[in-house]
Every structure is written in C-alpha cells, then in structure tokens.
Design a protein around this motif. Structure first.
Motif, mmCIF file in Angstrom:
data_model
loop_
_atom_site.group_PDB
_atom_site.id
_atom_site.type_symbol
_atom_site.label_atom_id
_atom_site.label_comp_id
_atom_site.label_asym_id
_atom_site.label_seq_id
_atom_site.Cartn_x
_atom_site.Cartn_y
_atom_site.Cartn_z
ATOM 1 N N GLN A 1 50.445 15.554 -8.346
ATOM 2 C CA GLN A 1 51.227 16.591 -9.029
ATOM 3 C C GLN A 1 51.942 17.468 -8.015
ATOM 4 O OE1 GLN A 1 49.096 19.187 -11.830
ATOM 5 N NE2 GLN A 1 50.110 20.942 -10.874
ATOM 6 N N THR B 1 54.810 15.833 -6.302
ATOM 7 C CA THR B 1 55.958 15.743 -7.201
ATOM 8 C C THR B 1 56.691 17.073 -7.287
ATOM 9 O OG1 THR B 1 54.731 14.089 -8.491
ATOM 10 C CG2 THR B 1 56.707 15.017 -9.504
ATOM 11 N N ILE C 1 55.181 10.511 -11.978
ATOM 12 C CA ILE C 1 55.942 10.786 -10.754
ATOM 13 C C ILE C 1 57.305 10.117 -10.828
ATOM 14 C CG2 ILE C 1 56.010 10.502 -8.256
ATOM 15 C CD1 ILE C 1 52.932 10.363 -8.300
ATOM 16 N N SER D 1 59.713 11.665 -13.352
ATOM 17 C CA SER D 1 60.197 12.966 -12.874
ATOM 18 C C SER D 1 61.330 12.801 -11.880
ATOM 19 C CB SER D 1 59.049 13.749 -12.214
ATOM 20 O OG SER D 1 57.995 13.972 -13.111
ATOM 21 N N ILE D 2 61.145 11.896 -10.933
ATOM 22 C CA ILE D 2 62.119 11.734 -9.853
ATOM 23 C C ILE D 2 63.384 11.037 -10.340
ATOM 24 C CG2 ILE D 2 62.511 10.720 -7.583
ATOM 25 C CD1 ILE D 2 60.494 13.165 -7.833
ATOM 26 N N THR E 1 59.015 18.871 -14.014
ATOM 27 C CA THR E 1 58.405 17.557 -13.810
ATOM 28 C C THR E 1 57.643 17.119 -15.048
ATOM 29 O OG1 THR E 1 56.219 18.268 -13.015
ATOM 30 C CG2 THR E 1 58.039 18.277 -11.403
#
Length: 314
Positions: A17, A20, A53, A56-57, A275
């Motif tokens: 987390q 991220t 992850i 989010s990215i 995120t």
C-alpha cells in the motif's frame, strides 16, 4: 523527449500500500506520467494486492512490472528494528530488471515525491555508478559518524549517504557486479545500517551528491539540535525544508500509523485516496511499537518552523 523514466521499489504485501502511495505521489507531480515505468521487486506479494497496485498505476497512465525476488537468498542477512529483508532486494536490481534498462531511480517505500521526478532523473551523475543524498542525521551525530568512520574506513572529510533515494547507472552496476559485491559485504559484516552501510563502503568516494531536498529525512525535517549546531549543516537543512522534493519518513514514525494531521501526514492520505487502497482501514499502527505520541512530532515540526524563520531572518 520520450525516454522512459525507470523507477524501482521493493516490498512485501505489508508495504505494498505504501509503495503504491509513493508511486502515486510521483505520478501526480510529474508533467509526463506516461514516461514513468515502475519496477516492483516483489517479495511474494498477494495476487489480490498486486491487482490493486496495477489498477492504481495504470489508471494514472503509467506502467508497472513485477519482478519476483528469490527471497531465500537473503534469509540469513542481518535485519533489525523495522527493517525487513526487502531492504536488500535493491542489490539484485541488475539481475532482476530487463537488460535493456540501463538507468534507474531506486526509492524506499516510506516516502512521498513532491516534485517532478524528471528533474532527479536528469541530474548529471558525472560518470559515477550512482548518485545519492548525504545523510545529515548520521553525519551530525558525533557517535554515529565516528562509528561509521571506524567501521567503514572513512575519514572526517568523507560523506555518508542515505540509500533510500538513489540514481543508479544500472549498466555499470551490471558490468562490475556491484550488487553481488554489496551483498558479500553485507554477509560478512553485521552493519548497523544494513545494506546502506554496505553501499557506502562499496562506493566510498565514488558517488555523486544530489541536493538535500531530494531526500529530506526526519533529522532534517525536524531540524534536530545536532544539525542546528553546525552552521554548514543548518544552512543545507533549512534550504532543503524550503522546497522539499522528497519527504522520507525514515525511522519510527510512519504517516499511515496516525489519523490525518495536516503538518505531518496529510499528503500521504491525499495520495492514498487516489489509489485502489483508499478503502483500507486507517490508520495502521504497528503493534510492535507502542507509546509513540504524534503530539511530540507535531511540536517538533512547529519548533523547526520557528528555527527556520529565525535563521532565515538572521
């Protein structure tokens, strides 16, 4: 320019987390998120966590690749305090990343990037194998600095760097097998600061200093007395606090362990909300470390702001 900016993190599921959030802070403060490529050195991160992850990215228009680490090779390496074996994974960058990647920025997970990372990427490392930021916390401590000189063979005129932010010539890293050299040093010595000491010994007088604002650690952020007492360190620390490019929560007080306090961790929560970890239970205090009042840190920050104003005026 379309050159990719390669950024490396290393963690297990416990720190995924936070890694991220650090990545999101990079993407939200750069003019060119599409240039960013993340490589996460993966210590058996859970599949569901990896999905969060990646989502989010990718939603932030960047790319991420997971590089699985043969973690057992670090099983017998010395760790202490809150450090995990993942701290040693950066030493394997040359073997884990694609051979086409010949330059990277390595970042610890417990930091926030508050400036455009392209400026750090473009910094001239003058043909050194790496660039880094001096560790004023250790160098301003008479006990710690003398200990480093004795153990690492440094002189009073040398500089010791913090390994949480590195710009690495990965081509040279591979050619000289620097990672394995550092691993060997770490195996042979129970360094107090683990891989950081190994890297400092390996690259003694062969690294490029970067301005302090690119790795503002707590002794600088709080303007500890040991820093204020030295005019040269005080000047550097005050200048770095005026324009913090990377805020590094090194040490025992992590932003995710407390409710939102504007001066201390509001930025962490701001990037967290962007995120796929936004719905996790917060804060997340570490049960191993109790009795650490946030009030003391807030008082320190207020006092540091006072000293900054005072010394700026005089």
């Amino acid at each position: 320019m379309n050159e990719k900016i390669n950024i490396v993190f290393a963690c297990d599921s416990n720190y995924a987390q936070h890694a991220t959030v650090a990545m999101m802070s990079i993407l939200k403060n750069t003019a060119a998120p599409a240039r960013i490529v993340f490589y996460l050195l993966d210590d058996q991160i859970d599949a569901a966590v990896k999905e969060k992850i990646q989502t989010s990215i990718e939603q932030a228009h960047a790319a991420i690749h997971f590089c699985e680490v043969e973690a057992d090779r670090f099983e017998k390496f010395f760790v202490s305090g809150q450090l995990s074996r993942a701290a040693y994974f950066r030493l394997e960058m040359g073997h884990l990343l694609p051979s086409s990647v010949d330059k990277v920025i390595y970042l610890d997970c417990d930091l926030l990037v508050l400036d455009d990372i392209t400026e750090l990427w473009d910094y001239d490392i003058n043909h050194h194998p790496l660039a880094a930021i001096m560790d004023l916390g250790i160098m301003a401590s008479s006990k710690d600095w003398h200990g480093k000189q004795e153990q690492l063979g440094f002189s009073e005129d040398d500089i010791y760097f913090n390994s949480g932010v590195l710009v690495v010539d990965l081509k040279a890293w591979r050619e000289h097998d620097y990672g394995r050299q550092a691993e060997q040093l770490a195996k042979e010595n129970r360094y107090r600061h683990h891989d950081q000491d190994a890297l400092n010994q390996l690259f003694h007088r062969d690294w490029q200093p970067v301005p302090l604002r690119w790795n503002v650690i707590p002794p600088v952020w709080y303007l500890f007395l040991k820093i204020l007492k030295r005019r040269d360190f005080r000047r550097m620390a005050i200048e770095a606090r005026k324009h913090i490019s990377i805020l590094h929560y090194a040490g025992g007080y992590k932003p995710w362990e407390y409710e939102v306090y504007t001066a201390f961790n509001a930025k962490y929560y701001e990037y967290l909300r962007q995120t796929e970890f936004r719905s996790v239970k917060m804060p997340q205090p570490d049960p191993r470390r109790k009795g650490r009042s946030i009030a003391r840190q807030l008082r320190r920050l207020k006092l540091a702001d006072f000293w900054q104003r005072f010394f700026t005026v005089v």
